[in-house]
Design a protein around this motif. Structure first.
Motif, PDB file in Angstrom:
ATOM      1  N   ARG A 337       0.813  -1.211   0.000  1.00 42.05           N
ATOM      2  CA  ARG A 337       0.000   0.000   0.000  1.00 42.05           C
ATOM      3  C   ARG A 337       0.855   1.274   0.000  1.00 42.05           C
ATOM      4  O   ARG A 337       0.315   2.373   0.077  1.00 42.05           O
ATOM      5  CB  ARG A 337      -0.912   0.018   1.220  1.00 42.05           C
ATOM      6  CG  ARG A 337      -1.869  -1.162   1.314  1.00 42.05           C
ATOM      7  CD  ARG A 337      -2.867  -0.968   2.438  1.00 42.05           C
ATOM      8  NE  ARG A 337      -2.204  -0.867   3.738  1.00 42.05           N
ATOM      9  CZ  ARG A 337      -1.938  -1.915   4.531  1.00 42.05           C
ATOM     10  NH1 ARG A 337      -2.266  -3.143   4.133  1.00 42.05           N
ATOM     11  NH2 ARG A 337      -1.339  -1.746   5.692  1.00 42.05           N
ATOM     12  N   LEU A 338       2.176   1.156  -0.033  1.00 40.27           N
ATOM     13  CA  LEU A 338       3.044   2.316   0.121  1.00 40.27           C
ATOM     14  C   LEU A 338       2.848   3.304  -1.023  1.00 40.27           C
ATOM     15  O   LEU A 338       2.886   2.930  -2.207  1.00 40.27           O
ATOM     16  CB  LEU A 338       4.503   1.862   0.185  1.00 40.27           C
ATOM     17  CG  LEU A 338       5.517   2.936   0.605  1.00 40.27           C
ATOM     18  CD1 LEU A 338       6.604   2.328   1.477  1.00 40.27           C
ATOM     19  CD2 LEU A 338       6.144   3.615  -0.612  1.00 40.27           C
ATOM     20  N   ALA A 390       6.747  11.891   5.564  1.00 40.87           N
ATOM     21  CA  ALA A 390       5.936  11.383   4.452  1.00 40.87           C
ATOM     22  C   ALA A 390       6.836  11.130   3.254  1.00 40.87           C
ATOM     23  O   ALA A 390       7.733  11.926   2.948  1.00 40.87           O
ATOM     24  CB  ALA A 390       4.846  12.381   4.097  1.00 40.87           C
ATOM     25  N   VAL A 391       6.598  10.025   2.569  1.00 45.38           N
ATOM     26  CA  VAL A 391       7.454   9.638   1.445  1.00 45.38           C
ATOM     27  C   VAL A 391       7.539  10.751   0.409  1.00 45.38           C
ATOM     28  O   VAL A 391       8.616  11.091  -0.095  1.00 45.38           O
ATOM     29  CB  VAL A 391       6.929   8.339   0.809  1.00 45.38           C
ATOM     30  CG1 VAL A 391       7.667   8.032  -0.495  1.00 45.38           C
ATOM     31  CG2 VAL A 391       7.051   7.186   1.783  1.00 45.38           C
ATOM     32  N   GLY A 392       6.415  11.359   0.097  1.00 47.07           N
ATOM     33  CA  GLY A 392       6.381  12.387  -0.933  1.00 47.07           C
ATOM     34  C   GLY A 392       7.035  13.684  -0.531  1.00 47.07           C
ATOM     35  O   GLY A 392       7.215  14.578  -1.384  1.00 47.07           O
ATOM     36  N   GLU A 393       7.423  13.836   0.743  1.00 47.91           N
ATOM     37  CA  GLU A 393       8.044  15.074   1.218  1.00 47.91           C
ATOM     38  C   GLU A 393       9.552  14.957   1.370  1.00 47.91           C
ATOM     39  O   GLU A 393      10.206  15.891   1.843  1.00 47.91           O
ATOM     40  CB  GLU A 393       7.419  15.489   2.552  1.00 47.91           C
ATOM     41  CG  GLU A 393       5.944  15.841   2.439  1.00 47.91           C
ATOM     42  CD  GLU A 393       5.320  16.194   3.776  1.00 47.91           C
ATOM     43  OE1 GLU A 393       6.067  16.217   4.786  1.00 47.91           O
ATOM     44  OE2 GLU A 393       4.100  16.434   3.822  1.00 47.91           O
ATOM     45  N   LEU A 394      10.126  13.835   0.977  1.00 49.56           N
ATOM     46  CA  LEU A 394      11.578  13.678   1.072  1.00 49.56           C
ATOM     47  C   LEU A 394      12.265  14.599   0.072  1.00 49.56           C
ATOM     48  O   LEU A 394      11.862  14.677  -1.093  1.00 49.56           O
ATOM     49  CB  LEU A 394      11.966  12.222   0.806  1.00 49.56           C
ATOM     50  CG  LEU A 394      11.612  11.229   1.920  1.00 49.56           C
ATOM     51  CD1 LEU A 394      11.837   9.804   1.437  1.00 49.56           C
ATOM     52  CD2 LEU A 394      12.436  11.510   3.174  1.00 49.56           C
ATOM     53  N   PRO A 395      13.308  15.297   0.506  1.00 48.99           N
ATOM     54  CA  PRO A 395      13.953  16.273  -0.385  1.00 48.99           C
ATOM     55  C   PRO A 395      14.737  15.607  -1.514  1.00 48.99           C
ATOM     56  O   PRO A 395      15.290  14.524  -1.354  1.00 48.99           O
ATOM     57  CB  PRO A 395      14.898  17.033   0.559  1.00 48.99           C
ATOM     58  CG  PRO A 395      15.191  16.074   1.669  1.00 48.99           C
ATOM     59  CD  PRO A 395      13.924  15.280   1.846  1.00 48.99           C
ATOM     60  N   GLY A 396      14.748  16.285  -2.671  1.00 47.26           N
ATOM     61  CA  GLY A 396      15.587  15.855  -3.788  1.00 47.26           C
ATOM     62  C   GLY A 396      14.994  14.784  -4.673  1.00 47.26           C
ATOM     63  O   GLY A 396      15.611  14.405  -5.680  1.00 47.26           O
ATOM     64  N   VAL A 414      15.828  -1.185   6.631  1.00 51.10           N
ATOM     65  CA  VAL A 414      16.488   0.059   7.003  1.00 51.10           C
ATOM     66  C   VAL A 414      15.477   1.080   7.523  1.00 51.10           C
ATOM     67  O   VAL A 414      15.715   1.781   8.504  1.00 51.10           O
ATOM     68  CB  VAL A 414      17.271   0.644   5.795  1.00 51.10           C
ATOM     69  CG1 VAL A 414      17.852   2.006   6.134  1.00 51.10           C
ATOM     70  CG2 VAL A 414      18.365  -0.327   5.379  1.00 51.10           C
ATOM     71  N   LEU A 415      14.337   1.163   6.840  1.00 47.20           N
ATOM     72  CA  LEU A 415      13.235   2.025   7.276  1.00 47.20           C
ATOM     73  C   LEU A 415      12.107   1.174   7.815  1.00 47.20           C
ATOM     74  O   LEU A 415      11.975  -0.013   7.487  1.00 47.20           O
ATOM     75  CB  LEU A 415      12.709   2.858   6.106  1.00 47.20           C
ATOM     76  CG  LEU A 415      13.681   3.781   5.357  1.00 47.20           C
ATOM     77  CD1 LEU A 415      12.939   4.560   4.273  1.00 47.20           C
ATOM     78  CD2 LEU A 415      14.394   4.728   6.308  1.00 47.20           C
ATOM     79  N   VAL A 416      11.258   1.801   8.641  1.00 43.71           N
ATOM     80  CA  VAL A 416      10.028   1.169   9.094  1.00 43.71           C
ATOM     81  C   VAL A 416       8.851   2.076   8.715  1.00 43.71           C
ATOM     82  O   VAL A 416       9.033   3.293   8.575  1.00 43.71           O
ATOM     83  CB  VAL A 416      10.011   0.889  10.601  1.00 43.71           C
ATOM     84  CG1 VAL A 416      11.064  -0.131  10.974  1.00 43.71           C
ATOM     85  CG2 VAL A 416      10.216   2.162  11.400  1.00 43.71           C
ATOM     86  N   LEU A 417       7.704   1.479   8.552  1.00 44.15           N
ATOM     87  CA  LEU A 417       6.503   2.213   8.188  1.00 44.15           C
ATOM     88  C   LEU A 417       5.824   2.790   9.418  1.00 44.15           C
ATOM     89  O   LEU A 417       5.768   2.130  10.461  1.00 44.15           O
ATOM     90  CB  LEU A 417       5.540   1.306   7.440  1.00 44.15           C
ATOM     91  CG  LEU A 417       6.039   0.766   6.092  1.00 44.15           C
ATOM     92  CD1 LEU A 417       5.139  -0.372   5.618  1.00 44.15           C
ATOM     93  CD2 LEU A 417       6.060   1.884   5.056  1.00 44.15           C
ATOM     94  N   GLY A 418       5.336   4.014   9.315  1.00 43.49           N
ATOM     95  CA  GLY A 418       4.583   4.638  10.393  1.00 43.49           C
ATOM     96  C   GLY A 418       5.465   5.476  11.284  1.00 43.49           C
ATOM     97  O   GLY A 418       6.688   5.481  11.186  1.00 43.49           O
ATOM     98  N   ALA A 419       4.809   6.207  12.178  1.00 41.11           N
ATOM     99  CA  ALA A 419       5.520   7.116  13.089  1.00 41.11           C
ATOM    100  C   ALA A 419       6.159   6.357  14.223  1.00 41.11           C
ATOM    101  O   ALA A 419       7.048   6.854  14.865  1.00 41.11           O
ATOM    102  CB  ALA A 419       4.562   8.174  13.615  1.00 41.11           C
TER     103      ALA A 419
END
Length: 419
Positions: A337-338, A390-396, A414-419
């Motif tokens: 769902r990402l 948020a994924v869409g707010e990552l710079p670059g 390396v990453l986890v989903l959610g806050a």
């Protein structure tokens, strides 16, 4: 000029180390300057922001002993400082669980009622609230951490006066326990320098006036640097406390790296003279002086660089600590769902570094080394700060590229989903 990711992490960390702050009544900077590795700190409950009831309880002890199928060495028992043989409190678990070293609640009851102390070891691996707390504390301290619980019957003494070869935080959970703290007889002991090597001096110091002689009550905390002699006795009802052991990296670790690198120097690998009398100090004097001079020269001619030291310590840190657990089923479902609105963050407790290399950026995350397009560098540096984003707010990165990068990093752990 904007601060570098390292500077940003350091600045944020100096004022906000939430797990550590729960255990001390002074500011983090004051603790680092005046207490860390130097002297004890007693932190009464009425001066701490919260108690520790969310981490552990007497009910948690009963659940672990009676329902969780614990095996040795995750539990041991002791009476008057002497560890009991494991068959005194373990037994097979019955049909489908015949393994013989499982904790037997009936045997534990008999030994505990007779005055034995229960030691629940490795709670940073077996009890969810402590798993999460330990992950955060490791990040705050920058050193490996383990957590044990000591459950002592009323008016019973757990272990004789001794020192530990690691720093400890004591968090009193239930009941009361009197702690007597004495000055070190062997300051800053290393892991291979246990108190038993200095037992006579420890016993002698234990008869002197203690530096601290206090009763810890629920919610109180105590910090002890390694080497400080201590003993404790339960008062009144059953006492339950957590001992958080911190295996600090030391200057000796850096010295060992410098010496290890000199193995590349041929002169330091040469044999000692033929027929040398190894029992004669005078015969060894000249050889020793020459060897030490060559050692110093080798260290200066090919010194250990900060990059090499950091890489070596980071590998060791990664090998002996565990980052935040991942949830395989929930993660796979979340990956399906990402999208740009999904929130991700760096996995707590996972060491990470970013470095550009040609037209790619190299990401070191624990034991993993990943290559990504150079355009992802700013996003990776942002993620390393540890904030949920948020994924869409990552710079670059545009949204599509950000989704691709994050999907890979989530799948890699390396990453986890959610806050």
């Amino acid at each position: 000029m904007n601060p570098s990711p390292h500077e940003a992490r350091a600045k944020r960390g100096s004022r906000n180390r939430p797990a550590l702050s729960r255990c001390i009544t002074v500011g983090v900077d004051e603790f680092a300057d005046d207490h860390w590795g130097k002297k004890p700190l007693l932190s009464p409950a009425d001066s701490l922001e919260s108690d520790f009831s969310d981490l552990f309880s007497s009910e948690a002890v009963d659940e672990l002993v009676s329902e969780r199928g614990l095996r040795t060495p995750f539990m041991r028992m002791a009476t008057e400082g002497q560890v009991l043989a494991k068959d005194r409190f373990t037994a097979p678990g019955g049909f489908g669980a015949e393994i013989a070293d499982q904790v037997s609640s009936e045997k534990v009851l008999a030994e505990f009622a007779a005055g034995a102390t229960i030691v629940l070891q490795g709670l940073h691996r077996t009890w969810p609230p402590i798993i999460d707390f330990t992950t955060r504390l490791v990040s705050d301290l920058g050193h490996p951490v383990q957590v044990n619980a000591y459950v002592t019957p009323a008016s019973s003494r757990g272990f004789d006066p001794h020192y530990d070869v690691h720093d400890v935080f004591v968090l009193q959970i239930a009941g009361e326990k009197r702690w007597r703290i004495h000055s070190p007889v062997h300051p800053d002991p290393l892991a291979d320098q246990p108190w038993s090597q200095h037992s006579t001096a420890v016993a002698r110091e234990a008869h002197n006036e203690p530096v601290i002689d206090e009763v810890l009550r629920p919610g109180d905390a105590l910090y002890l640097p390694r080497g400080w002699i201590h003993s404790a006795e339960a008062l009144g009802d059953t006492s339950v406390h957590l001992t958080i052991g911190v295996s600090a990296f030391t200057r000796a670790d850096l010295v060992a790296q410098a010496i290890a690198k000199t193995r590349a120097d041929a002169s330091l690998r040469s044999s000692l003279p033929l027929g040398l009398d190894l029992d004669d100090p005078d015969a060894l004097a000249d050889v020793l002086a020459e060897t030490l001079a060559d050692l110093v020269a080798a260290i200066h001619s090919d010194p250990v660089t900060p990059d090499a030291a950091a890489a070596s310590l980071a590998r060791r840190f990664t090998n002996i600590t565990r980052p935040e657990p991942v949830r395989p089923l929930a993660t796979v479902a979340g990956l399906a769902r990402l999208d740009a609105a999904s929130v991700v963050r760096w996995r707590r407790g996972l060491a990470g570094r970013v470095g550009a290399s040609g037209d790619t950026v190299e990401l070191t995350a624990g034991a993993r080394r990943l290559s990504l397009p150079l355009v992802a560098q700013a996003a990776l540096e942002q993620l390393l700060l540890g904030e949920a984003t948020a994924v869409g707010e990552l710079p670059g990165l545009d949204s599509d590229d950000a989704i691709v990068v994050c999907r890979r990093l989530v799948r890699e752990g390396v990453l986890v989903l959610g806050a």
